[in-house]
Design an enzyme around this catalytic site. Structure first.
Site, short mmCIF file in Angstrom:
data_model
loop_
_atom_site.label_atom_id
_atom_site.label_comp_id
_atom_site.label_asym_id
_atom_site.label_seq_id
_atom_site.Cartn_x
_atom_site.Cartn_y
_atom_site.Cartn_z
CD GLU A 50 -2.99 -1.15 0.46
OE1 GLU A 50 -3.16 -0.16 -0.31
OE2 GLU A 50 -3.71 -2.15 0.44
CB THR A 51 1.65 4.06 -1.86
OG1 THR A 51 2.81 3.24 -2.04
CG2 THR A 51 2.09 5.51 -1.77
#
Length: 288
Positions: A50-51
């Site tokens: 995830e970002t």
């Protein structure tokens, strides 16, 4: 943009040697959220599960932050470990405190502070709950991993739960069964995307308070996530709503990947209420 992304490990394991392990997330903050295509491109380039992207949600000190979360392949509604990572970055940039966050679907918050030289953060999830899973779905998921009913812990029925994102929860009777987890990524992706699940949460209750977990994240193009705060919230909420004896649980995750992680989940009172998920974070170097 890629050079502006900070890399933070969330839900780190501690000890006498300091913080280690933890699930890495990218964190971008700026004045205005980038275009959706740019956020997806950056998340794919960073390559973490995830970002998170965050920008001020209005004007003034109490404005809060507008946030969006992207895996390498798709946007997800909520991500716990990226929220903890964002809390760490906001604390470093703006000082310790509680930060209001607005996702695509809910309002949440993250509180962060420095403890003994490390960053400690806790998020309050969206409303969280769970219900028993339909038999046909359970059979399909068991077949994906090569498990049978004999592998399941009869104390915790398979469940569909949501702590900001949807998850299937399968509780396994033994730690060995959890360690043996294997599945086909393409088949897992097809199942999870069809059902709208962020992950499948495979868990083992060592004690009523101490759990071990693994989270296949094929829906986002990731074989396994080392620590999953949204799934921890979903699990704690389901346990609360089904009468589990402990309102708070500790989750050991990532050990089968060689990435030790620790999460604490406290279900708030009331069926369907939010869950507080806590952990420690550390900055990591580029390319880690």
């Amino acid at each position: 943009m890629i050079d502006e992304v900070k890399r933070v490990a969330a839900f780190c394991a501690g000890g006498s040697g300091g913080e280690h392990g933890g699930n890495p997330a990218g964190v971008w903050t700026g004045a205005v959220l980038p275009a959706e295509a740019d956020m997806q491109r950056v998340a794919a380039a960073i390559g973490y599960s995830e970002t998170v992207f965050a920008a001020p949600d209005g004007e003034g000190a109490a404005a809060g932050w507008r946030v969006r979360y992207f895996s390498p392949e798709s946007e997800v509604p909520f991500c716990g470990h990226a929220t903890i990572a964002l809390g760490a970055v906001l604390a470093l940039e703006h000082g310790p405190g509680t930060f209001a966050l607005r996702t695509n679907h809910a309002s949440v918050s993250v509180e962060s502070k420095v403890e003994s030289g490390a960053i400690a953060a806790s998020l309050v999830s969206p409303p969280a709950s769970g219900t028993p899973a339909p038999r046909a779905i359970v059979d399909e998921a068991l077949a994906l991993f090569g498990y049978t009913d004999a592998d399941l812990d009869e104390r915790i029925a398979p469940a569909l739960a949501n702590g900001g994102a949807g998850h299937l929860i399968l509780a396994l009777k033994t730690r060995a069964a959890l360690a043996a987890m294997r599945y086909d990524l393409a088949a897992g992706r097809a199942l999870m995307r069809r059902e709208g699940w962020a992950t499948i949460a495979l868990v083992h209750a060592e004690t009523p308070r101490r759990f071990h977990a693994r989270n296949p994240f094929a829906s986002g193009g990731v074989y396994e996530d080392p620590a999953t705060g949204a799934a921890a919230a979903a699990l704690a909420a389901y346990l609360r709503d089904s009468g589990w004896p402990e309102p708070a649980i500790d989750i050991v995750q990532g050990e089968d990947m060689g990435v030790p992680c620790r999460l604490h989940a406290q279900a708030l009172p009331g069926r369907g209420s939010a869950v507080r998920v806590s952990g420690r974070a550390r900055l990591i170097g580029e390319g880690a």
